[in-house]
Design a protein around this motif. Structure first.
Motif, PDB file in Angstrom:
ATOM      1  N   SER A   5     -33.439 -17.305  17.878  1.00  0.00           N
ATOM      2  CA  SER A   5     -33.398 -17.858  16.534  1.00  0.00           C
ATOM      3  C   SER A   5     -34.470 -17.255  15.617  1.00  0.00           C
ATOM      4  O   SER A   5     -34.400 -17.397  14.410  1.00  0.00           O
ATOM      5  N   LEU A   6     -35.429 -16.558  16.190  1.00  0.00           N
ATOM      6  CA  LEU A   6     -36.491 -15.912  15.411  1.00  0.00           C
ATOM      7  C   LEU A   6     -35.918 -14.990  14.336  1.00  0.00           C
ATOM      8  O   LEU A   6     -36.462 -14.855  13.247  1.00  0.00           O
ATOM      9  N   PHE A   7     -34.809 -14.338  14.653  1.00  0.00           N
ATOM     10  CA  PHE A   7     -34.230 -13.377  13.728  1.00  0.00           C
ATOM     11  C   PHE A   7     -33.334 -14.019  12.683  1.00  0.00           C
ATOM     12  O   PHE A   7     -33.030 -13.379  11.674  1.00  0.00           O
ATOM     13  N   ASP A   8     -32.909 -15.254  12.905  1.00  0.00           N
ATOM     14  CA  ASP A   8     -31.933 -15.833  11.978  1.00  0.00           C
ATOM     15  C   ASP A   8     -32.423 -15.864  10.528  1.00  0.00           C
ATOM     16  O   ASP A   8     -31.680 -15.486   9.625  1.00  0.00           O
ATOM     17  N   PRO A   9     -33.688 -16.268  10.256  1.00  0.00           N
ATOM     18  CA  PRO A   9     -34.136 -16.263   8.851  1.00  0.00           C
ATOM     19  C   PRO A   9     -34.215 -14.849   8.260  1.00  0.00           C
ATOM     20  O   PRO A   9     -34.322 -14.694   7.054  1.00  0.00           O
ATOM     21  N   LEU A  10     -34.185 -13.831   9.122  1.00  0.00           N
ATOM     22  CA  LEU A  10     -34.338 -12.450   8.666  1.00  0.00           C
ATOM     23  C   LEU A  10     -32.987 -11.753   8.528  1.00  0.00           C
ATOM     24  O   LEU A  10     -32.928 -10.563   8.190  1.00  0.00           O
ATOM     25  N   ALA A  11     -31.898 -12.493   8.791  1.00  0.00           N
ATOM     26  CA  ALA A  11     -30.589 -11.847   8.958  1.00  0.00           C
ATOM     27  C   ALA A  11     -30.140 -11.082   7.713  1.00  0.00           C
ATOM     28  O   ALA A  11     -29.607  -9.969   7.825  1.00  0.00           O
ATOM     29  N   ASP A  12     -30.370 -11.635   6.505  1.00  0.00           N
ATOM     30  CA  ASP A  12     -29.931 -10.934   5.285  1.00  0.00           C
ATOM     31  C   ASP A  12     -30.660  -9.600   5.137  1.00  0.00           C
ATOM     32  O   ASP A  12     -30.045  -8.559   4.896  1.00  0.00           O
ATOM     33  N   ALA A  13     -31.987  -9.662   5.273  1.00  0.00           N
ATOM     34  CA  ALA A  13     -32.789  -8.436   5.136  1.00  0.00           C
ATOM     35  C   ALA A  13     -32.402  -7.445   6.222  1.00  0.00           C
ATOM     36  O   ALA A  13     -32.274  -6.238   5.979  1.00  0.00           O
ATOM     37  N   TYR A  14     -32.174  -7.970   7.414  1.00  0.00           N
ATOM     38  CA  TYR A  14     -31.799  -7.126   8.550  1.00  0.00           C
ATOM     39  C   TYR A  14     -30.525  -6.349   8.237  1.00  0.00           C
ATOM     40  O   TYR A  14     -30.433  -5.133   8.411  1.00  0.00           O
ATOM     41  N   ILE A 193     -34.911   6.513   1.882  1.00  0.00           N
ATOM     42  CA  ILE A 193     -34.474   5.271   1.222  1.00  0.00           C
ATOM     43  C   ILE A 193     -35.423   4.960   0.074  1.00  0.00           C
ATOM     44  O   ILE A 193     -36.573   5.409   0.080  1.00  0.00           O
ATOM     45  N   ASP A 194     -34.920   4.168  -0.894  1.00  0.00           N
ATOM     46  CA  ASP A 194     -35.836   3.870  -1.995  1.00  0.00           C
ATOM     47  C   ASP A 194     -36.805   2.754  -1.578  1.00  0.00           C
ATOM     48  O   ASP A 194     -36.591   2.046  -0.597  1.00  0.00           O
ATOM     49  N   VAL A 195     -37.872   2.655  -2.352  1.00  0.00           N
ATOM     50  CA  VAL A 195     -38.991   1.807  -1.952  1.00  0.00           C
ATOM     51  C   VAL A 195     -38.578   0.318  -1.893  1.00  0.00           C
ATOM     52  O   VAL A 195     -39.109  -0.445  -1.079  1.00  0.00           O
ATOM     53  N   ASP A 196     -37.588  -0.082  -2.727  1.00  0.00           N
ATOM     54  CA  ASP A 196     -37.135  -1.487  -2.668  1.00  0.00           C
ATOM     55  C   ASP A 196     -36.450  -1.783  -1.331  1.00  0.00           C
ATOM     56  O   ASP A 196     -36.693  -2.827  -0.715  1.00  0.00           O
ATOM     57  N   LEU A 197     -35.597  -0.847  -0.911  1.00  0.00           N
ATOM     58  CA  LEU A 197     -34.924  -1.055   0.381  1.00  0.00           C
ATOM     59  C   LEU A 197     -35.942  -0.983   1.522  1.00  0.00           C
ATOM     60  O   LEU A 197     -35.851  -1.727   2.507  1.00  0.00           O
ATOM     61  N   TYR A 198     -36.935  -0.110   1.356  1.00  0.00           N
ATOM     62  CA  TYR A 198     -37.980  -0.033   2.373  1.00  0.00           C
ATOM     63  C   TYR A 198     -38.686  -1.389   2.509  1.00  0.00           C
ATOM     64  O   TYR A 198     -38.959  -1.858   3.618  1.00  0.00           O
ATOM     65  N   GLU A 199     -38.933  -2.031   1.361  1.00  0.00           N
ATOM     66  CA  GLU A 199     -39.580  -3.353   1.408  1.00  0.00           C
ATOM     67  C   GLU A 199     -38.674  -4.360   2.121  1.00  0.00           C
ATOM     68  O   GLU A 199     -39.139  -5.188   2.914  1.00  0.00           O
ATOM     69  N   THR A 200     -37.367  -4.292   1.841  1.00  0.00           N
ATOM     70  CA  THR A 200     -36.436  -5.195   2.533  1.00  0.00           C
ATOM     71  C   THR A 200     -36.492  -4.941   4.038  1.00  0.00           C
ATOM     72  O   THR A 200     -36.452  -5.874   4.845  1.00  0.00           O
TER      73      THR A 200
END
Ligand code: SAM
Length: 249
Positions: A5-14, A193-200
Motif C-alpha cells: 500500500s506504500l505505493f498507492d498514494p504515489l500511483a498517479d505520479a508513478y 524529459i522536461d523538468v516538470d515531468l522529472y519532478e513528477t
C-alpha cells in the motif's frame, strides 16, 4: 503500512513519470530464459500500474499481473481493460504449481523476502522456467546534479542511502539452492524529459515521499540544481538496467 500500500498514494505520479524498459532488456531476457517472450505464460509480480506488464503484452506474452496495492491495480485496469489481474502478494502466489514459463519482478524484487518469494516463484514455474528480476537504476554518479540530489536525499529522507539497492541479488538467488543457473546482465540507455515531468518522477519514489513536511523544500532545491545543469529545462537522464535471470531445473 505494508509495502504494497506504500505505493498507492504515489500511483498517479508513478503512472505519469516512471520510465519503461529498453528493448535490449527483452532481448537479454529471451537469451537467458532460452525462449521467446512471445507466447510465454508470464506472471508479473509487483505489477504496479502495469509498465512491465504492457511491455511484455506488446511482445506477445500472456501476462497475469499480480499486485497488492489496490490503487496501483486500478491504474493497471484502466490501461488494460479486460485483462485479468490478481490482487496478491509475491510471497503467497495464488497460482497452481508448475503453471508458468516466466515469473517477472520489474523494479519490485527488493521488496521481497528472498527465500520466501524465490520458493514461491520456483513453485509456480514449470520445469526449465525462469524467474527474471530487473531494475532501472539511474546511472549518473559522475554528474554533479545527481550527486547533490543524493546528498539531499540522504540528509532529508529518513533511512535513505544511495546504495540501498546495492545487494548481491544474483548471489542471494544462488544461495537459495532452487535454481540451476543465475545470470546477470546490464544495459545502458537514457531518456530526455522536461523538468516538470522529472519532478513528477521524483514524487513517485517512496523515499522521496518519505521526506514528508520538507518535500517542497527538497523539490525546489532540485529544480534550481537541475536548471543549472540543464538550462533549457530538458533533463537528460542516463540509466543502467540490471536483469537477473534464475532458471529452475
Ligand atoms: C516500484 S513498483 C514497480 C511496479 C512495476 N512492476 C513497474 O515496472 O513499474 C513496486 C511494486 O511492488 C509492489 N509490491 C510491494 N511489495 C510486494 C509484495 N510483497 N508482493 C508483490 N508486490 C509487491 C508494490 O505495491 C509496487 O506496486
Amino acid at each position: 503500512m505494508s509495502p504494497g500500500s506504500l505505493f498507492d498514494p504515489l500511483a498517479d505520479a508513478y503512472d505519469q513519470a516512471r520510465p519503461s524498459y529498453p528493448d535490449q532488456l527483452f532481448v537479454d531476457l529471451e537469451m537467458l530464459a532460452g525462449r521467446p517472450v512471445a507466447g510465454a505464460r508470464v506472471v508479473d509480480v509487483g505489477a504496479g500500474t502495469g509498465i512491465a506488464t504492457r511491455a511484455m503484452l506488446a511482445r506477445g506474452a500472456q501476462v497475469l499481473p499480480v499486485e497488492p496495492g489496490p490503487v496501483m491495480l486500478d491504474h493497471l485496469r484502466r490501461h488494460n481493460p479486460g485483462l485479468p489481474v490478481v490482487r496478491g502478494d509475491g510471497e503467497a502466489l495464488p497460482l497452481r504449481s508448475a503453471a508458468v514459463d516466466l515469473v517477472s519482478y520489474a523494479q519490485a524484487w527488493h521488496w521481497m523476502r528472498v527465500p520466501v518469494a524465490a520458493a514461491e516463484a520456483a513453485r509456480v514455474l514449470r520445469p526449465g522456467g525462469s524467474l527474471a528480476v530487473w531494475w532501472n537504476d539511474v546511472d549518473a554518479d559522475e554528474f554533479h546534479w545527481y550527486q547533490r540530489q543524493q546528498d539531499r536525499l540522504e540528509a532529508m529522507s529518513p533511512g535513505y542511502t544511495r546504495d540501498y539497492r546495492n545487494r548481491p541479488f544474483a548471489e542471494e538467488l544462488r544461495w537459495t539452492g532452487l535454481f540451476t543457473e543465475v545470470v546477470t546482465v546490464t544495459c545502458r540507455w537514457f531518456r530526455e524529459i522536461d523538468v516538470d515531468l522529472y519532478e513528477t518522477w521524483l514524487r513517485s519514489k517512496s523515499f522521496v515521499a518519505a521526506i514528508g513536511d520538507r518535500l517542497d523544500d527538497f523539490l525546489a532545491a532540485e529544480r534550481r540544481s537541475l536548471l543549472r545543469s540543464f538550462p533549457d529545462g530538458r533533463v537528460i537522464e542516463p540509466f543502467r538496467t540490471m536483469l537477473v535471470v534464475a532458471r529452475v531445473p
